[in-house]
Design a protein around this motif. Structure first.
Motif: not given
Lengths: 396, 292
Positions: A262-263, A232, A295
């Motif tokens: 990250h996502t 992130s 995140t």
């Protein structure tokens, strides 16, 4: 060629001193300063070579020196550039350094605001190393760099050259890790031993003569490493370094796996196995394009547990999470998922690059949730802290 | 004609098409008597180089194939335990002192020489090929380094055995594992890349003398197109030769004549399911169109 004849040979050369001797020695120093591992032995061999090939034919000299001085693919591809720089125009040496370091993307940009004093210091130290190294034959280029950079924080590396060196070092460190882990394991149960019971049993056929010998095989339990890297924005200074680290780990440990999140969570082991580092970058960029937002560590872990957990996590697995712990997902998910992971994995290690900073306390909610489940919570902001991980792995 | 070109011609005379650079490296290796480390993808002809050297120097080739778990007893030497035990049994009735017996059973006679020991104890220097060194363990690599720097092997029961001749050592690696810096420094290095169009064409012609120029050109062009794709297992020179031979058996004279047969024979080039799926009909037709 034997060691005893070698020194006298140099003396001869120094005495006679044909004009090209100093040029060749100079070239070897030049490539050494550019990161090649070339020592006195290489200088001697290069001189020997220069007697045997026709020096005026530049191609022959180039090919000979290339075989002699290069020791891996990367050096092989860099060599021509260095060779041209040295033997063609005297003032091009500086240029080569500049162009080769600018190939790396602007990693230094984010770290630009770091304090200048620290950087100047490491710069100086490095120069000292180059000069001092020459006397010893320069064989320990990698190791001595490590000594210098061991304690300097990754985020304080502002210039691109240093960043590039650090990335290479981190990858090599990871690759060497396996060797050390294996070696230490062997020390504990070394030797091939007779399996007496089976040997004697089978000897009955021969009237008690132990003709068929049976040996005990040592069983190897290398830990199975699984890396989960947070890429992130808050981690952006470090993420490329840790990717290189992951690349080294994946190359050295056959059954290691790496993921970035990250996502979303993405499996990147295959992308990292690509040989060409530029291609690796391209692939990773493709995979992560279009990500934004906060995140979600918890959800990504949920994904991991659901899609991969059963398949790749077992009692040999050490899950290494690299993250600063800034979680923007639902509270509670992270703790729940870590709990599930904990049941399956042997150990959970959390590396937090912020932990090494002065005054940092793990008070972020994500970090607080995670702490009870961790077997090791450690910093990861310099080479020393990564090295510490190695000894942790061997002490299992 | 200088040395390098002469050596290159020599290599070619035994059927190996080499660039000048490689010839220069091989020449250097014989002059400096240093081991040569060859790296490169699978199928670019690394092993073949060692075989060629043995043909050029007219000496035997000793091959040590590395694998995980390779240890000194299968690479260097091993005592022939069974014979030793039998010898002890047979001497039981006779009046030998135990020292005598020991000296007897730990003599050359009971020693099984494995490739490394064999290589250093030959009269004439052989070519020693240590294939896929990256597959062996780190301990073996360290041991090998010791042998390669001193060319001697110590056997506790017999003492140190010095090399009677220094073998030409060729190591190959596919780069599945990082080799130690010490070993890399000990060796000369050559990175073997996939051959260019001209070189591969010459190889095909040398190996398959009956092939028509037209087909050979098309085959090589097609394979070069494939190599540019992002395949899991990139076809090597051996695959090119296999495919060309297969096409000749099927009496194909030109690639664009019969796409059906081409599609069926692609098994010679593509060795994984992913790669087979990646090279669709359209892609293979496009490559053929480019090659023709």
């Amino acid at each position: 060629m034997t060691a005893s004849s070698a020194p006298s040979q140099t003396l001869n050369h120094v005495g006679a001193e044909p004009p090209w001797v100093s040029r060749i020695i100079g070239f070897i120093r030049f490539v050494r300063n550019n990161g090649f591992q070339a020592g006195i032995q290489e200088e001697l061999d290069a001189l020997k070579l220069s007697e045997q090939v026709n020096i005026t034919r530049q191609q022959d000299l180039r090919w000979g020196l290339r075989s002699l001085l290069c020791s891996d693919r990367e050096e092989w591809h860099r060599f021509d550039e260095l060779f041209d720089a040295y033997w063609r125009k005297p003032n091009r040496k500086a240029e080569v350094r500049a162009t080769s370091s600018s190939k790396i993307e602007n990693r230094g940009a984010q770290a630009g605001q770091s304090n200048g004093g620290q950087v100047a210091e490491t710069d100086k130290a490095q120069e000292g190393d180059e000069n001092g190294d020459a006397g010893e034959g320069g064989s320990r280029g990698g190791a001595s760099l490590k000594e210098i950079h061991g304690r300097s924080d990754f985020r304080l590396l502002s210039d691109e050259q240093q960043m590039r060196e650090m990335e290479r070092l981190v990858e090599r460190l990871a690759r060497r890790m396996r060797r050390h882990v294996v070696r230490r394991q062997h020390l504990r149960r070394h030797g091939r031993r007779l399996h007496l019971r089976r040997t004697i049993r089978s000897s009955l056929r021969y009237g008690g003569m132990p003709l068929d010998l049976y040996f005990m095989r040592r069983r190897r339990h290398l830990p199975r490493l699984i890396l989960l890297l947070d890429v992130s924005r808050s981690m952006s200074i470090y993420s490329y370094l840790f990717l290189r680290f992951a690349r080294g780990i994946v190359a050295a440990f056959k059954d290691a796996d790496a993921f970035v999140y990250h996502t979303r969570l993405v499996h990147v082991t295959d992308a990292l196995r690509e040989r060409d580092i530029e291609l690796v970058k391209e692939k990773l960029a493709l995979m992560s394009s279009g990500w934004n937002g906060g995140t979600r560590i918890g959800e990504c872990l949920q994904n991991f547990n659901h899609d991969y957990g059963r398949r790749i996590v077992n009692s040999r697995s050490i899950v290494v999470i690299v993250s600063d712990g800034y979680d923007t997902g639902e509270p509670g998910v992270l703790a729940q998922q870590l709990g599930e992971l904990k049941r399956r994995a042997r150990k959970i290690v959390w590396l937090n690059p912020l932990l090494g900073r002065e005054g940092y306390e793990p008070i972020a909610r994500g970090m607080q949730e995670a702490l009870p489940f961790l077997d090791l919570f450690a910093s990861a902001n310099n080479l020393d802290s990564l090295l510490a991980l190695e000894s942790y792995l061997t002490d299992l | 004609m200088n040395n390098v070109e002469a050596f290159q011609a020599q290599l070619e005379s035994v059927g190996y098409v080499a660039e000048k650079e490689l010839a220069a490296t091989l020449l250097l290796m014989t002059q400096l008597q240093r081991p040569l480390l060859l790296e490169g993808d699978a199928g670019v002809g690394k092993t073949e180089i060692a075989k060629t050297l043995s043909r050029v120097f007219k000496c035997p080739l000793i091959r040590l194939q590395c694998y995980e778990g390779l240890d000194a007893s299968s690479a260097v030497y091993e005592w022939n335990y069974q014979r030793q035990l039998l010898a002890i049994k047979m001497q039981e009735g006779e009046s030998h002192s135990s020292e005598e017996t020991e000296r007897h059973i730990f003599s050359d006679h009971y020693l099984l020489k494995r490739p490394l020991l064999q290589a250093i104890s030959m009269e004439e220097p052989p070519v020693l090929l240590i294939d896929e060194i990256d597959r062996a363990d780190e301990e073996f690599e360290a041991y090998l380094l010791e042998v390669l720097s001193d060319f001697q092997i110590s056997i506790p029961e017999l003492g140190t055995i010095k090399a009677t001749s220094t073998p030409y050592v060729v190591l190959t690696s596919n780069g599945t594992r990082e080799l130690s810096d010490a070993l890399r420094r000990r060796c000369l290095y050559h990175y073997v890349d996939y051959p260019g169009f001209d070189k591969e064409l010459r190889i095909v012609n040398a190996r398959l003398p009956d092939i028509t120029q037209r087909l050979a050109g098309q085959v090589v062009e097609f394979v070069h197109g494939l190599r540019k794709m992002n395949l899991r297992k990139i076809p090597g020179i051996a695959e090119t030769l296999d495919w060309a031979a297969a096409l000749m058996c099927l009496n194909v004279s030109e690639l664009d004549k019969d796409p059906e047969i081409i599609a069926q024979t692609l098994v010679c080039l593509l060795k994984t399911k992913e790669d087979r799926d990646a090279v669709t009909r359209e892609i293979s037709e496009r490559l053929i169109a480019k090659a023709v």
